[in-house]
Design an enzyme around this catalytic site. Structure first.
Site, PDB file in Angstrom:
ATOM      1  N   LYS A   1      55.005  51.261 -22.833  1.00 30.30           N
ATOM      2  CA  LYS A   1      54.616  50.084 -23.473  1.00 30.30           C
ATOM      3  C   LYS A   1      55.523  49.891 -24.421  1.00 30.30           C
ATOM      4  CE  LYS A   1      50.465  51.598 -24.707  1.00 30.30           C
ATOM      5  NZ  LYS A   1      50.672  52.846 -24.098  1.00 30.30           N
ATOM      6  N   THR A   2      55.953  50.653 -25.386  1.00 30.68           N
ATOM      7  CA  THR A   2      57.118  50.368 -26.657  1.00 30.68           C
ATOM      8  C   THR A   2      58.338  50.030 -25.717  1.00 30.68           C
ATOM      9  OG1 THR A   2      55.803  51.842 -28.091  1.00 30.68           O
ATOM     10  CG2 THR A   2      58.174  51.373 -28.395  1.00 30.68           C
TER      11      THR A   2
ATOM     12  N   ASP B   1      52.153  46.962 -32.219  1.00 38.49           N
ATOM     13  CA  ASP B   1      51.697  48.113 -31.656  1.00 38.49           C
ATOM     14  C   ASP B   1      50.367  48.570 -31.900  1.00 38.49           C
ATOM     15  OD1 ASP B   1      51.744  50.287 -29.683  1.00 38.49           O
ATOM     16  OD2 ASP B   1      53.255  51.481 -30.917  1.00 38.49           O
TER      17      ASP B   1
ATOM     18  N   THR C   1      46.240  51.049 -26.181  1.00 36.00           N
ATOM     19  CA  THR C   1      45.818  52.178 -25.285  1.00 36.00           C
ATOM     20  C   THR C   1      44.173  51.994 -24.759  1.00 36.00           C
ATOM     21  OG1 THR C   1      45.527  53.587 -27.271  1.00 36.00           O
ATOM     22  CG2 THR C   1      47.436  54.027 -26.155  1.00 36.00           C
TER      23      THR C   1
ATOM     24  N   ARG D   1      56.711  60.142 -20.576  1.00 36.02           N
ATOM     25  CA  ARG D   1      57.019  60.762 -21.605  1.00 36.02           C
ATOM     26  C   ARG D   1      56.946  62.319 -21.483  1.00 36.02           C
ATOM     27  NH1 ARG D   1      53.640  58.838 -25.988  1.00 36.02           N
ATOM     28  NH2 ARG D   1      55.426  57.408 -26.466  1.00 36.02           N
TER      29      ARG D   1
HETATM   30  N1  LIG Z   1      59.194  53.301 -16.332  1.00 37.11           N
HETATM   31  C1  LIG Z   1      60.075  54.224 -17.276  1.00 37.11           C
HETATM   32  N2  LIG Z   1      61.177  54.593 -16.769  1.00 37.11           N
HETATM   33  C2  LIG Z   1      61.796  55.692 -17.418  1.00 37.11           C
HETATM   34  N3  LIG Z   1      61.538  55.981 -18.446  1.00 37.11           N
HETATM   35  C3  LIG Z   1      60.536  55.720 -19.035  1.00 37.11           C
HETATM   36  C4  LIG Z   1      59.731  54.363 -18.316  1.00 37.11           C
HETATM   37  N4  LIG Z   1      58.414  54.492 -18.863  1.00 37.11           N
HETATM   38  C5  LIG Z   1      58.591  55.401 -20.172  1.00 37.11           C
HETATM   39  N5  LIG Z   1      59.480  55.952 -20.204  1.00 37.11           N
HETATM   40  C6  LIG Z   1      60.054  56.949 -20.932  1.00 37.11           C
HETATM   41  O1  LIG Z   1      58.675  57.646 -21.842  1.00 37.11           O
HETATM   42  C7  LIG Z   1      58.957  57.779 -22.952  1.00 37.11           C
HETATM   43  C8  LIG Z   1      57.622  57.122 -23.725  1.00 37.11           C
HETATM   44  O2  LIG Z   1      57.623  55.619 -23.235  1.00 37.11           O
HETATM   45  P1  LIG Z   1      57.209  54.748 -24.482  1.00 37.11           P
HETATM   46  O3  LIG Z   1      57.330  55.099 -26.043  1.00 37.11           O
HETATM   47  O4  LIG Z   1      57.600  53.287 -24.041  1.00 37.11           O
HETATM   48  O5  LIG Z   1      55.439  54.951 -24.114  1.00 37.11           O
HETATM   49  P2  LIG Z   1      54.096  54.119 -24.704  1.00 37.11           P
HETATM   50  O6  LIG Z   1      53.363  53.542 -23.743  1.00 37.11           O
HETATM   51  O7  LIG Z   1      54.666  53.091 -25.854  1.00 37.11           O
HETATM   52  O8  LIG Z   1      53.395  55.111 -25.601  1.00 37.11           O
HETATM   53  P3  LIG Z   1      52.413  55.225 -26.804  1.00 37.11           P
HETATM   54  O9  LIG Z   1      51.162  54.684 -26.251  1.00 37.11           O
HETATM   55  O10 LIG Z   1      52.108  56.544 -27.106  1.00 37.11           O
HETATM   56  O11 LIG Z   1      53.097  54.494 -27.788  1.00 37.11           O
HETATM   57  C9  LIG Z   1      60.321  56.584 -23.184  1.00 37.11           C
HETATM   58  O12 LIG Z   1      60.920  57.243 -24.135  1.00 37.11           O
HETATM   59  C10 LIG Z   1      60.809  56.463 -22.118  1.00 37.11           C
HETATM   60  O13 LIG Z   1      62.080  57.133 -22.109  1.00 37.11           O
HETATM   61 MG   LIG Z   2      54.483  53.104 -27.783  1.00 36.19          MG
END
Ligand SMILES: Nc1ncnc2c1ncn2[C@@H]1O[C@H](COP(=O)(O)OP(=O)(O)OP(=O)(O)O)[C@@H](O)[C@H]1O
Ligand SMILES: [Mg+2]
Length: 359
Positions: free
Chosen positions: A79-80, A124, A173, A232
């Protein structure tokens, strides 16, 4: 509905565990380095990518600011990462904040009034914003306007303040916790699903390339298969396997090296870690497979009730190893098989399990 989320502690500990309780500066820097920077680099989530690509492309063609986007999905699914990609694809700056950081409407007003035209505001954990801030956000999203209250009591007046058009990207989430008026104000909602093993396989290869680590197909598959559908986690396991390969072998990751390394870190073939196995083990060995109450189960593994409920259970349920029933937690036949245990005759021959699983 419960707006002041009582499970913050569990959520925080879930986050700590998912990014690795050992997440030090190096790990965080690596995580940032591994983030895809464009939609093209973003692995998997085909449907979301296609839809988002259309939304952004169309806005660019019109020379307009993109519609507000809501991203929902479990931790670590990207998401981030996507929010940053949205800004990059629009060639716009991004401002990052989070629900818990905005406790007063004034905090939000200060941020909104300092946005530039076209800027992306990433909010977020949007489900954890305070109620007054949320109401201010409704108006800002729809009319690009906020009412700033000046003064107190009967003499207080609302001064309308025009805002430049901006794109709000909200992440949560728990989409279910968002009040419908807020949810409805997003022009596009992307629900992110867990990744398929083949997609995680590509994530591992991509990250290995960026980290300059050699990994063969079977090694990447071994890591992908234990990553709980979550990029992740795939990246985190890759870094731990890399450490092992570097210290115990020549640095290259094969299937044998990956399996041996993940055994050291107590991540099993299905991706269960120490806590998951402790919960399942207690349920089977101490309570004969249940049903047992959540609190009792938590005491048995020496963890907080919320930790068991929010951190371990969702994955165990998703894997079909544990079921939540009105009478308590129950192990499925697959749970006995996974821990290599034989169900007692009572559980196998009749009673609750029989009714629940038709076996
Ligand atoms: N589609 C993707 N392709 C490659 N790497 C990814 C992908 N999605 C996420 N990642 C990797 O996973 C890690 C976590 O992703 P991200 O921080 O965007 O998750 P999030 O959904 O924001 O999690 P949270 O809910 O904990 O904030 C990132 O560092 C990224 O490198
Ligand atoms: Mg995030």
């Amino acid at each position: 509905m419960n707006w002041d989320d009582t499970s913050d502690a569990a959520e925080d500990s879930a986050e700590a565990r998912l990014v690795g309780a050992d997440a030090d500066g190096e790990d965080q820097a690596v995580e940032a380095a591994l983030r895809p920077k464009s939609l093209g680099e973003f692995v998997g989530q085909e449907r979301v990518r296609e839809q988002l690509d259309l939304v952004l492309r169309a806005a660019r063609q019109r020379g307009a600011t993109a519609d507000h986007v809501l991203l929902s999905g479990a931790p670590g699914l990207g998401k981030t990462t996507l929010s940053m990609i949205i800004a990059a694809e629009m060639g716009a700056p991004i401002r990052i904040t989070s629900g818990p950081a905005i406790q007063h409407a004034g905090d939000l007003a200060a941020i909104l009034s300092s946005l530039q035209e076209g800027e992306v505001l990433f909010l977020d954990e949007i489900h954890r914003m305070s109620r007054p801030a949320e109401e201010m956000l409704y108006m800002a999203m729809e009319d690009f306007r906020v009412d700033v209250i000046v003064g107190k009591g009967p003499g207080a007046t609302a001064i309308p303040l025009e805002l430049p058009p901006f794109t709000l990207v909200g992440a949560t989430t728990r989409a279910g916790l968002l009040p419908p008026p807020l949810r409805d104000r997003f022009g596009f909602t992307a629900h992110m699903e867990f990744y398929e093993p083949a997609e995680l396989h590509r994530v591992v290869h991509r990250s290995a390339g960026l980290l300059d680590v050699r990994v063969d197909g079977a090694g990447a598959a071994e890591i992908a298969g234990r990553s709980r559908g979550t990029p992740r986690i795939a990246n985190r396991l890759l870094r731990r396997v890399r450490d092992y390969a570097q210290v115990k072998a020549d640095g290259a990751i094969t299937q044998e090296i990956a399996a041996a390394a993940l055994a050291v870190y107590e991540v099993d073939e299905r991706g269960l870690d120490r806590l998951d196995r402790a919960v399942l083990g207690a349920l089977l060995k101490l309570f004969g497979g249940g049903p047992v109450g959540l609190s009792t189960l938590a005491v048995a593994v020496g963890e907080e009730r919320e930790t068991v409920e929010e951190v371990a259970e969702p994955f165990l349920v998703r894997e079909g190893l544990l079921a939540r029933t009105p009478r308590g937690r129950v192990a499925t036949p697959a749970a006995w098989a996974h821990l290599g245990l034989t169900p007692p005759p009572a559980a196998a021959g009749g009673g609750a399990q029989q009714d629940l699983f038709g076996g």
